[in-house]
Design an enzyme around this catalytic site. Structure first.
Site, short mmCIF file in Angstrom:
data_model
loop_
_atom_site.label_atom_id
_atom_site.label_comp_id
_atom_site.label_asym_id
_atom_site.label_seq_id
_atom_site.Cartn_x
_atom_site.Cartn_y
_atom_site.Cartn_z
N GLU A 44 11.43 45.50 48.19
CA GLU A 44 11.77 45.79 46.80
C GLU A 44 10.92 46.99 46.38
O GLU A 44 9.68 46.91 46.42
CB GLU A 44 11.48 44.60 45.90
CG GLU A 44 11.95 44.85 44.45
CD GLU A 44 11.54 43.76 43.46
OE1 GLU A 44 12.15 43.70 42.38
OE2 GLU A 44 10.60 43.00 43.75
N ASN A 96 3.00 54.45 46.92
CA ASN A 96 4.03 55.22 46.22
C ASN A 96 5.33 55.23 47.04
O ASN A 96 5.30 55.53 48.24
CB ASN A 96 3.52 56.65 46.03
CG ASN A 96 4.36 57.43 45.03
OD1 ASN A 96 5.59 57.29 44.99
ND2 ASN A 96 3.71 58.25 44.23
N ASP A 118 12.85 52.52 36.63
CA ASP A 118 12.65 53.44 35.50
C ASP A 118 13.86 54.39 35.41
O ASP A 118 14.18 55.06 36.38
CB ASP A 118 11.36 54.24 35.75
CG ASP A 118 10.91 54.99 34.51
OD1 ASP A 118 11.77 55.48 33.75
OD2 ASP A 118 9.69 55.10 34.30
N ASP A 154 19.72 47.02 33.45
CA ASP A 154 20.40 46.89 32.16
C ASP A 154 20.67 48.27 31.56
O ASP A 154 21.26 48.36 30.49
CB ASP A 154 19.53 46.10 31.17
CG ASP A 154 18.25 46.85 30.83
OD1 ASP A 154 17.64 47.44 31.74
OD2 ASP A 154 17.86 46.86 29.65
N THR A 191 14.39 39.00 37.46
CA THR A 191 13.08 39.60 37.29
C THR A 191 12.56 39.19 35.91
O THR A 191 13.33 38.70 35.07
CB THR A 191 13.13 41.14 37.38
OG1 THR A 191 13.73 41.64 36.18
CG2 THR A 191 13.95 41.61 38.58
N GLU A 192 11.28 39.44 35.66
CA GLU A 192 10.71 39.14 34.34
C GLU A 192 11.47 39.92 33.26
O GLU A 192 11.83 39.38 32.20
CB GLU A 192 9.23 39.56 34.27
CG GLU A 192 8.28 38.76 35.14
CD GLU A 192 8.19 39.27 36.57
OE1 GLU A 192 9.05 40.09 36.99
OE2 GLU A 192 7.27 38.83 37.28
N GLU A 194 14.49 41.16 33.39
CA GLU A 194 15.87 40.67 33.27
C GLU A 194 15.94 39.44 32.38
O GLU A 194 16.85 39.32 31.55
CB GLU A 194 16.39 40.34 34.68
CG GLU A 194 17.85 39.91 34.75
CD GLU A 194 18.31 39.74 36.20
OE1 GLU A 194 17.47 39.91 37.12
OE2 GLU A 194 19.49 39.45 36.41
#
Lengths: 213, 213
Positions: A44, A96, A118, A154, A191-192, A194
């Site tokens: 991920e 990174n 992002d 989203d 995810t948190e 989401e």
């Protein structure tokens, strides 16, 4: 080394080498050694606080997960989750994403997850989006042939951009939902971020794409 | 001929040969003769009551438009619009989309518009959807190289299906909006259906795809 200027985070990560891989370049081409088995490796990119990768690891014991996260402020929370979960099949890398080729070689990875990346909405920041063509090339260079990217967000603008970027790169769109939480898709791990945004009624977009040889 | 069993509609269409082309097979490979100029030809498959194709023709005098519609009940309204509009660059064909190759040959058409096509939501009706692979092949066989399909719908399921179908066919996704009426897309010409459903707050999805040689 890279954690020199982040003493607190580096110190804590260093105390849990079974969860936070300190010198990942050592395992390039040898990730089965880290996990002690040759199961598929799913990474991920931008794992944040780690809820997704932890719950995926719990639900899928035959898959090895690696959460990649640059920022100390969140990876420490992910580490706490892993300490609590005590799962053998999930690790963290505090690196990174643009340097992925330092840690993985062609074939090391079977799948890439991108969750609520992002959006970098300004045109001049296009190259920073994790679905920009240079990143798609990078993922291809560390994945097996026919590797997949599973992406959810989203952010409408990022999703529109990404579907076009995938198309221009020649990726095959094998799954698409324009409203995930109202679809019949099963086994979604949130995810948190989401959880928070879907509770507000925000649509979640999701797709899967596959590299074609 | 095909209008034998629809006497009323056939009769009225027959009275306006300047708008409703009676024997379109005659013009296969020669559509410039119908319009009296060699301008690009854009067809709308499933033109319904004709608002889109009429207003597009008015807005773009240098493009020739052909609205294709099987059903009498709506093409008669489209004909009334054309009679009223008196535009030289728009015609109607009262034919079945699956027979397009009887009327057009490779290179006759520059662009295909699909607007609010019947979603045929049941899996067993997939082949009837105008974005099914057989239709994508059909459009390719009558279009110029690099021809485009411009598609909009309010039907989420059809849009999801179609983006995947386009991807599997190898079409390039050159434009995408997941909420057309809230986007900065300019010059949108609405269909009757679109006016009605967008007024209810329904999202309109839109994309453009291009055949790659």
């Amino acid at each position: 080394m890279r954690l020199r200027h982040k003493p607190w985070a580096g110190e804590k990560l260093g105390q849990y080498p079974q969860y936070a891989i300190a010198e990942p370049e050592t395992y390039k081409g040898h990730w089965a050694e880290v996990f002690g088995n040759p199961n598929p490796v799913h990474i991920e990119v931008g794992t944040g606080k780690g809820q997704f990768v932890t719950e995926m690891a719990r639900a899928n014991p035959d898959v090895n997960y690696i959460g990649i996260e640059l920022y100390d402020s969140v990876i420490i929370t992910a580490l706490d989750r892993l300490i609590e979960a005590e799962l053998p099949n999930v690790k963290l890398l505090n690196v990174n994403a643009k340097d992925l080729k330092e840690y993985f070689e062609k074939g090391d990875v079977d799948r890439v997850y991108l969750n609520f990346s992002d959006p970098w909405p300004k045109n001049r920041h296009e190259k920073r989006r994790l679905t920009y063509k240079d990143f798609l090339k990078l993922y291809e260079e560390i994945m097996v042939d026919g590797g997949e990217i599973h992406f959810k967000t989203d952010n409408q603008g990022l999703f529109e951009y990404s579907l076009q970027s995938f198309s221009y790169y020649g990726l095959l769109l094998t799954f698409l939902s324009l409203d995930l939480h109202k679809s019949d898709f099963e086994g979604n791990i949130m995810t948190e971020y989401e959880e928070k945004f879907s509770a507000k009624g925000q649509r979640i977009y999701r797709c899967e794409v596959k590299y074609q040889s």
